[in-house]
Design an enzyme around this catalytic site. Structure first.
Site, PDB file in Angstrom:
ATOM      1  N   ARG A 175       0.815  -1.231   0.000  1.00  0.00           N
ATOM      2  CA  ARG A 175       0.000   0.000   0.000  1.00  0.00           C
ATOM      3  C   ARG A 175       0.847   1.279   0.000  1.00  0.00           C
ATOM      4  NH1 ARG A 175      -2.244  -3.309  -1.627  1.00  0.00           N
ATOM      5  NH2 ARG A 175      -3.936  -4.523  -0.768  1.00  0.00           N
ATOM      6  N   SER A 224     -10.258  -0.159   4.225  1.00  0.00           N
ATOM      7  CA  SER A 224      -9.383  -0.581   5.332  1.00  0.00           C
ATOM      8  C   SER A 224      -8.755   0.632   6.001  1.00  0.00           C
ATOM      9  CB  SER A 224      -8.283  -1.499   4.804  1.00  0.00           C
ATOM     10  OG  SER A 224      -8.859  -2.677   4.316  1.00  0.00           O
ATOM     11  N   GLU A 297      -3.767   3.051   7.001  1.00  0.00           N
ATOM     12  CA  GLU A 297      -3.742   2.913   5.538  1.00  0.00           C
ATOM     13  C   GLU A 297      -4.423   4.141   4.912  1.00  0.00           C
ATOM     14  OE1 GLU A 297      -4.723  -0.894   3.739  1.00  0.00           O
ATOM     15  OE2 GLU A 297      -5.663   0.113   2.037  1.00  0.00           O
TER      16      GLU A 297
HETATM   17  C1  LIG Z   1     -15.603   0.090   0.184  1.00  0.00           C
HETATM   18  C2  LIG Z   1     -14.111   0.221  -0.066  1.00  0.00           C
HETATM   19  C3  LIG Z   1     -13.389  -0.899  -0.453  1.00  0.00           C
HETATM   20  C4  LIG Z   1     -12.008  -0.790  -0.687  1.00  0.00           C
HETATM   21  N1  LIG Z   1     -11.301  -1.914  -1.073  1.00  0.00           N
HETATM   22  C5  LIG Z   1      -9.979  -1.816  -1.334  1.00  0.00           C
HETATM   23  C6  LIG Z   1      -9.222  -2.973  -1.742  1.00  0.00           C
HETATM   24  O1  LIG Z   1      -9.750  -4.053  -1.926  1.00  0.00           O
HETATM   25  N2  LIG Z   1      -7.896  -2.795  -1.969  1.00  0.00           N
HETATM   26  C7  LIG Z   1      -7.271  -1.596  -1.795  1.00  0.00           C
HETATM   27  O2  LIG Z   1      -6.055  -1.518  -1.998  1.00  0.00           O
HETATM   28  N3  LIG Z   1      -7.956  -0.498  -1.401  1.00  0.00           N
HETATM   29  C8  LIG Z   1      -9.287  -0.585  -1.179  1.00  0.00           C
HETATM   30  N4  LIG Z   1      -9.976   0.546  -0.774  1.00  0.00           N
HETATM   31  C9  LIG Z   1      -9.263   1.822  -0.601  1.00  0.00           C
HETATM   32  C10 LIG Z   1      -9.237   2.704  -1.867  1.00  0.00           C
HETATM   33  O3  LIG Z   1     -10.320   2.402  -2.737  1.00  0.00           O
HETATM   34  C11 LIG Z   1      -7.929   2.585  -2.641  1.00  0.00           C
HETATM   35  O4  LIG Z   1      -6.832   2.977  -1.855  1.00  0.00           O
HETATM   36  C12 LIG Z   1      -7.960   3.426  -3.920  1.00  0.00           C
HETATM   37  O5  LIG Z   1      -6.897   3.080  -4.783  1.00  0.00           O
HETATM   38  C13 LIG Z   1      -7.898   4.931  -3.630  1.00  0.00           C
HETATM   39  O6  LIG Z   1      -8.133   5.605  -4.840  1.00  0.00           O
HETATM   40  P1  LIG Z   1      -8.847   7.040  -4.843  1.00  0.00           P
HETATM   41  O7  LIG Z   1      -8.830   7.515  -6.243  1.00  0.00           O
HETATM   42  O8  LIG Z   1     -10.167   6.956  -4.185  1.00  0.00           O
HETATM   43  O9  LIG Z   1      -7.821   7.851  -3.957  1.00  0.00           O
HETATM   44  P2  LIG Z   1      -8.098   9.077  -2.976  1.00  0.00           P
HETATM   45  O10 LIG Z   1      -8.767   8.588  -1.729  1.00  0.00           O
HETATM   46  O11 LIG Z   1      -8.759  10.184  -3.687  1.00  0.00           O
HETATM   47  O12 LIG Z   1      -6.590   9.466  -2.638  1.00  0.00           O
HETATM   48  C14 LIG Z   1      -5.733   8.527  -2.001  1.00  0.00           C
HETATM   49  C15 LIG Z   1      -4.290   9.030  -2.124  1.00  0.00           C
HETATM   50  O13 LIG Z   1      -3.914   9.019  -3.504  1.00  0.00           O
HETATM   51  C16 LIG Z   1      -3.465  10.304  -3.893  1.00  0.00           C
HETATM   52  N5  LIG Z   1      -3.840  10.550  -5.282  1.00  0.00           N
HETATM   53  C17 LIG Z   1      -5.044  10.344  -5.876  1.00  0.00           C
HETATM   54  N6  LIG Z   1      -4.990  10.677  -7.181  1.00  0.00           N
HETATM   55  C18 LIG Z   1      -3.730  11.127  -7.416  1.00  0.00           C
HETATM   56  C19 LIG Z   1      -3.048  11.631  -8.562  1.00  0.00           C
HETATM   57  N7  LIG Z   1      -3.636  11.747  -9.758  1.00  0.00           N
HETATM   58  N8  LIG Z   1      -1.759  12.008  -8.415  1.00  0.00           N
HETATM   59  C20 LIG Z   1      -1.125  11.907  -7.223  1.00  0.00           C
HETATM   60  N9  LIG Z   1      -1.716  11.434  -6.107  1.00  0.00           N
HETATM   61  C21 LIG Z   1      -3.005  11.040  -6.197  1.00  0.00           C
HETATM   62  C22 LIG Z   1      -4.159  11.268  -2.949  1.00  0.00           C
HETATM   63  O14 LIG Z   1      -3.468  12.503  -2.879  1.00  0.00           O
HETATM   64  C23 LIG Z   1      -4.123  10.479  -1.646  1.00  0.00           C
HETATM   65  O15 LIG Z   1      -2.862  10.610  -1.055  1.00  0.00           O
HETATM   66  C24 LIG Z   1     -11.359   0.457  -0.534  1.00  0.00           C
HETATM   67  C25 LIG Z   1     -12.112   1.590  -0.160  1.00  0.00           C
HETATM   68  C26 LIG Z   1     -13.470   1.481   0.055  1.00  0.00           C
HETATM   69  C27 LIG Z   1     -14.250   2.707   0.422  1.00  0.00           C
END
Ligand SMILES: Cc1cc2nc3c(=O)[nH]c(=O)nc-3n(C[C@H](O)[C@H](O)[C@H](O)COP(=O)(O)OP(=O)(O)OC[C@H]3O[C@@H](n4cnc5c(N)ncnc54)[C@H](O)[C@@H]3O)c2cc1C
Length: 302
Positions: A175, A224, A297
């Site tokens: 992660r 998580s 996380e």
């Molecule tokens: C119901 C649920 C289930 C989930 N299941 C999983 C799973 O199975 N596995 C898993 O790994 N995660 C899981 N997650 C967590 C999450 O979905 C992941 O970490 C996902 O990849 C985050 O993406 P996001 O676009 O929503 O990021 P955000 O929450 O918007 O941002 C997360 C981080 O990424 C950075 N970021 C986003 N976009 C950019 C960009 N373009 N450039 C630079 N930095 C950027 C942000 O600044 C921040 O630091 C889950 C979450 C939920 C709510």
């Protein structure tokens, strides 16, 4: 923070700029205060022009789909950037390679690859984030992570300089990656394999079924909350929490999901402080019972 020149930042594009913008509706927790500036660039040209003008005078936060982010109730003294429609494209290259913009949802990327009979992206159908968030978090599930499909990342730094970063230069861990925090990922190139559309579809359905059976859905959560403490115990973090914390614990409207002890939930109107109290309580309880320091996380933005 001086904003006059930014207020007059205008061009002939449809990029959007807001001031004192409410962040609570832009993330899965539905928690958070305002950001001084909210910028939604529709083109790379606008993004670079904005970054050069802004010139790092305040903080910068890149928001993806907001599925892993917990915003504080304070005013964010800087700019929150959410990439717009020009960063939401997927194209095929030769030999099962794909290029996807950073605001493409993981789910859309898995569906696109299925439609094009390219396998390797099935796990993305279970992650509710965007490509940008997935790169930053090295997100993954069911033994697959972003590191297994990435070929290179295209990015821009906070001063507007473009970079191309090959896979070999990135150190991935659970992660996380060692990529500098002051980068905005624009797009990424991925490698898949020749696949059969029906098999890919079946695999996606199988993974989604496992996910639905083990994790809650349709709730306000960041997924998580803590990382699994790999190497310190054979137990998963949800097991540690389940054994150390009463299951009906809550602080205000912040509580723990009945289906998954590592998913913290905003029942209705939880505030940032409620969620942080729950996080602190769980951390302390796990430390006391197992002598393990849990690491967050989710990304906390203050
Ligand atoms: C119901 C649920 C289930 C989930 N299941 C999983 C799973 O199975 N596995 C898993 O790994 N995660 C899981 N997650 C967590 C999450 O979905 C992941 O970490 C996902 O990849 C985050 O993406 P996001 O676009 O929503 O990021 P955000 O929450 O918007 O941002 C997360 C981080 O990424 C950075 N970021 C986003 N976009 C950019 C960009 N373009 N450039 C630079 N930095 C950027 C942000 O600044 C921040 O630091 C889950 C979450 C939920 C709510």
């Amino acid at each position: 923070m001086e904003l006059e020149d930014i207020k007059s930042f205008s061009n002939n594009s449809d990029s959007q700029l807001f001031f004192d913008y409410d962040l609570s509706k832009s993330n899965w927790f539905n928690i958070g205060g305002k950001t001084k500036i909210f910028f939604k660039p529709q083109t790379l040209q606008d993004l670079i022009a904005f970054l050069k003008l802004y010139n790092k005078r305040g903080k910068i936060f890149l928001l993806g789909a907001g599925s892993n982010t917990l915003f504080s109730g304070n005013v964010f003294e800087g700019v929150t950037i959410k990439l717009g429609k020009n960063f939401n494209r997927i194209s095929t290259l030769d030999k099962n390679k794909l290029v996807a913009g950073s605001s493409v949802l993981d789910k859309s990327l898995s569906e696109f690859s299925m439609e094009n009979s390219i396998s390797g992206f099935e796990f993305l159908s279970c992650i509710p984030g965007s490509v940008g968030g997935g790169i930053r978090m090295n997100s993954g599930c069911y033994n697959r992570e972003f590191k297994d499909i990435l070929l290179s990342v295209q990015a821009v730094d906070f001063l507007g300089n473009i970079l191309q970063i090959p896979y070999e230069e990135i150190k991935f861990s659970y992660r996380s990656t060692d990529l500098p925090k002051d980068l905005i990922y624009l797009s990424a190139t991925f490698q898949g394999q020749n696949g059969d559309k029906e098999n890919i579809q079946n695999e996606m359905s199988r993974l989604k079924q496992i996910k639905n059976d083990s994790q809650p859905s349709k709730i306000k959560t960041g997924g998580s909350t803590f990382k699994n403490p790999i190497g310190q115990t054979n137990k998963k973090v949800w097991q540690l929490i389940k054994e150390a914390v009463p299951k009906d614990i809550s602080f205000g409207d912040a509580t723990i999901s009945k289906d998954h002890a590592n998913f913290f939930v905003n029942k209705k109107n939880a505030k940032f402080d409620d969620m942080m109290s729950l996080i602190a309580y769980v951390k302390k309880s796990v430390k006391k019972k197992f002598n393990i320091d849990l690491e967050l996380e989710i990304i906390v933005v203050d």
